[in-house]
Design a protein around this motif. Structure first.
Motif, PDB file in Angstrom:
ATOM      1  N   ARG A  99      49.903  56.736  22.698  1.00 41.54           N
ATOM      2  CA  ARG A  99      50.396  57.032  24.039  1.00 41.54           C
ATOM      3  C   ARG A  99      49.237  57.542  24.886  1.00 41.54           C
ATOM      4  NH1 ARG A  99      54.180  61.924  25.032  1.00 41.54           N
ATOM      5  NH2 ARG A  99      52.851  62.547  26.724  1.00 41.54           N
ATOM      6  N   SER A 100      49.147  57.047  26.097  1.00 38.19           N
ATOM      7  CA  SER A 100      48.104  57.510  27.011  1.00 38.19           C
ATOM      8  C   SER A 100      48.603  58.731  27.764  1.00 38.19           C
ATOM      9  CB  SER A 100      47.746  56.415  28.011  1.00 38.19           C
ATOM     10  OG  SER A 100      47.170  55.330  27.343  1.00 38.19           O
ATOM     11  N   LYS A 101      47.753  59.741  27.852  1.00 35.57           N
ATOM     12  CA  LYS A 101      48.068  60.936  28.626  1.00 35.57           C
ATOM     13  C   LYS A 101      47.137  60.981  29.823  1.00 35.57           C
ATOM     14  CE  LYS A 101      50.032  64.373  25.757  1.00 35.57           C
ATOM     15  NZ  LYS A 101      49.870  65.738  25.283  1.00 35.57           N
ATOM     16  N   ASN A 102      47.676  61.257  30.990  1.00 39.52           N
ATOM     17  CA  ASN A 102      46.869  61.367  32.193  1.00 39.52           C
ATOM     18  C   ASN A 102      46.100  62.679  32.196  1.00 39.52           C
ATOM     19  OD1 ASN A 102      47.779  58.940  33.258  1.00 39.52           O
ATOM     20  ND2 ASN A 102      49.608  59.901  34.114  1.00 39.52           N
ATOM     21  N   SER A 103      45.054  62.736  33.007  1.00 40.45           N
ATOM     22  CA  SER A 103      44.311  63.988  33.116  1.00 40.45           C
ATOM     23  C   SER A 103      45.193  65.017  33.828  1.00 40.45           C
ATOM     24  CB  SER A 103      43.011  63.776  33.884  1.00 40.45           C
ATOM     25  OG  SER A 103      43.279  63.334  35.181  1.00 40.45           O
ATOM     26  N   ARG A 104      44.948  66.282  33.522  1.00 44.13           N
ATOM     27  CA  ARG A 104      45.746  67.357  34.110  1.00 44.13           C
ATOM     28  C   ARG A 104      44.931  68.641  34.104  1.00 44.13           C
ATOM     29  NH1 ARG A 104      48.119  70.448  29.830  1.00 44.13           N
ATOM     30  NH2 ARG A 104      47.767  69.458  27.827  1.00 44.13           N
ATOM     31  N   VAL A 105      45.443  69.619  34.811  1.00 41.50           N
ATOM     32  CA  VAL A 105      44.775  70.917  34.858  1.00 41.50           C
ATOM     33  C   VAL A 105      45.388  71.806  33.785  1.00 41.50           C
ATOM     34  CG1 VAL A 105      44.314  72.948  36.270  1.00 41.50           C
ATOM     35  CG2 VAL A 105      44.291  70.680  37.310  1.00 41.50           C
ATOM     36  N   GLY A 106      44.538  72.365  32.938  1.00 42.69           N
ATOM     37  CA  GLY A 106      44.982  73.297  31.912  1.00 42.69           C
ATOM     38  C   GLY A 106      44.468  74.686  32.236  1.00 42.69           C
ATOM     39  N   ARG A 107      45.030  75.689  31.584  1.00 44.51           N
ATOM     40  CA  ARG A 107      44.648  77.062  31.862  1.00 44.51           C
ATOM     41  C   ARG A 107      44.405  77.810  30.567  1.00 44.51           C
ATOM     42  NH1 ARG A 107      48.662  77.928  34.913  1.00 44.51           N
ATOM     43  NH2 ARG A 107      47.670  77.324  36.834  1.00 44.51           N
ATOM     44  N   ASN A 108      43.284  78.509  30.479  1.00 48.44           N
ATOM     45  CA  ASN A 108      42.986  79.360  29.341  1.00 48.44           C
ATOM     46  C   ASN A 108      43.897  80.586  29.438  1.00 48.44           C
ATOM     47  OD1 ASN A 108      41.909  81.357  27.632  1.00 48.44           O
ATOM     48  ND2 ASN A 108      39.860  80.496  27.789  1.00 48.44           N
ATOM     49  N   PRO A 109      44.767  80.824  28.447  1.00 51.47           N
ATOM     50  CA  PRO A 109      45.713  81.939  28.548  1.00 51.47           C
ATOM     51  C   PRO A 109      45.045  83.316  28.586  1.00 51.47           C
ATOM     52  CG  PRO A 109      46.060  80.703  26.503  1.00 51.47           C
ATOM     53  CD  PRO A 109      44.965  80.034  27.254  1.00 51.47           C
ATOM     54  N   LYS A 110      43.866  83.449  27.987  1.00 47.97           N
ATOM     55  CA  LYS A 110      43.179  84.747  27.978  1.00 47.97           C
ATOM     56  C   LYS A 110      42.496  85.038  29.302  1.00 47.97           C
ATOM     57  CE  LYS A 110      42.212  85.559  23.105  1.00 47.97           C
ATOM     58  NZ  LYS A 110      41.158  85.765  22.119  1.00 47.97           N
ATOM     59  N   THR A 111      41.718  84.063  29.783  1.00 43.73           N
ATOM     60  CA  THR A 111      40.900  84.308  30.977  1.00 43.73           C
ATOM     61  C   THR A 111      41.550  83.795  32.259  1.00 43.73           C
ATOM     62  OG1 THR A 111      39.727  82.209  30.761  1.00 43.73           O
ATOM     63  CG2 THR A 111      38.800  84.120  29.598  1.00 43.73           C
ATOM     64  N   LYS A 112      42.625  83.052  32.150  1.00 46.35           N
ATOM     65  CA  LYS A 112      43.321  82.421  33.284  1.00 46.35           C
ATOM     66  C   LYS A 112      42.449  81.390  33.998  1.00 46.35           C
ATOM     67  CE  LYS A 112      46.782  85.315  32.771  1.00 46.35           C
ATOM     68  NZ  LYS A 112      47.619  85.052  31.669  1.00 46.35           N
ATOM     69  N   GLU A 113      41.328  81.023  33.376  1.00 46.24           N
ATOM     70  CA  GLU A 113      40.417  80.046  33.964  1.00 46.24           C
ATOM     71  C   GLU A 113      41.051  78.659  33.879  1.00 46.24           C
ATOM     72  OE1 GLU A 113      36.051  78.087  33.056  1.00 46.24           O
ATOM     73  OE2 GLU A 113      36.813  79.681  31.774  1.00 46.24           O
ATOM     74  N   GLU A 114      41.018  77.929  35.006  1.00 43.91           N
ATOM     75  CA  GLU A 114      41.559  76.580  35.040  1.00 43.91           C
ATOM     76  C   GLU A 114      40.463  75.584  34.706  1.00 43.91           C
ATOM     77  OE1 GLU A 114      43.485  75.785  38.737  1.00 43.91           O
ATOM     78  OE2 GLU A 114      45.183  77.071  38.259  1.00 43.91           O
ATOM     79  N   LYS A 115      40.852  74.532  33.979  1.00 45.87           N
ATOM     80  CA  LYS A 115      39.893  73.516  33.571  1.00 45.87           C
ATOM     81  C   LYS A 115      40.629  72.181  33.512  1.00 45.87           C
ATOM     82  CE  LYS A 115      36.145  73.324  30.296  1.00 45.87           C
ATOM     83  NZ  LYS A 115      35.606  73.857  29.056  1.00 45.87           N
ATOM     84  N   GLU A 116      39.959  71.108  33.887  1.00 42.56           N
ATOM     85  CA  GLU A 116      40.605  69.796  33.836  1.00 42.56           C
ATOM     86  C   GLU A 116      40.562  69.264  32.408  1.00 42.56           C
ATOM     87  OE1 GLU A 116      40.300  65.269  35.530  1.00 42.56           O
ATOM     88  OE2 GLU A 116      39.263  66.859  36.611  1.00 42.56           O
ATOM     89  N   ILE A 117      41.716  68.805  31.940  1.00 41.33           N
ATOM     90  CA  ILE A 117      41.824  68.159  30.633  1.00 41.33           C
ATOM     91  C   ILE A 117      41.774  66.656  30.916  1.00 41.33           C
ATOM     92  CG2 ILE A 117      43.269  67.808  28.604  1.00 41.33           C
ATOM     93  CD1 ILE A 117      44.485  70.595  29.192  1.00 41.33           C
ATOM     94  N   SER A 118      40.823  65.983  30.318  1.00 40.19           N
ATOM     95  CA  SER A 118      40.577  64.575  30.641  1.00 40.19           C
ATOM     96  C   SER A 118      41.699  63.658  30.138  1.00 40.19           C
ATOM     97  CB  SER A 118      39.253  64.131  30.037  1.00 40.19           C
ATOM     98  OG  SER A 118      39.298  64.259  28.640  1.00 40.19           O
TER      99      SER A 118
END
Length: 101
Positions: free
Chosen positions: A57-76
């Motif tokens: 299954r193909s998953k689209n890119s999305r924004v994820g968040r580190n639960p500890k630092t709340k830093e947002e990062k794009e998941i490819s």
């Protein structure tokens, strides 16, 4: 008690049951897995009767968040492998659980 079944464990179990050399069994296990992978890459699904189906299954890119630092990062964007057990496999597992209780 071990949680994971490793390739080495699988080779040992088959060696004890079948009786071929461990090298032959290891080659068979490797070949079995490579057939599944190659067919997944070609056809995007592999159905093993009375066991289940492996799907890509193909998953689209999305924004994820580190639960500890709340830093947002794009998941490819990526492909993931899913396993859907067959009806017979589910029934077998449920019957074994019932009898074990």
């Amino acid at each position: 008690m071990r949680i994971n079944l490793t390739k080495k464990d699988l080779v040992n179990v088959l060696y004890m049951r079948v009786g071929f050399s461990k090298q032959i069994i290891e080659n068979l296990v490797d070949e079995f897995f490579s057939i599944i992978v190659l067919n997944l890459l070609k056809k995007k699904s592999v159905k093993i009767s009375k066991f289940g189906t492996f799907l890509i299954r193909s998953k689209n890119s999305r924004v994820g968040r580190n639960p500890k630092t709340k830093e947002e990062k794009e998941i490819s964007k990526r492909d993931v492998v899913l396993f859907k057990p067959s009806k017979e496999f589910k029934e077998l597992l449920n019957n074994i659980r019932k009898n074990a209780s």
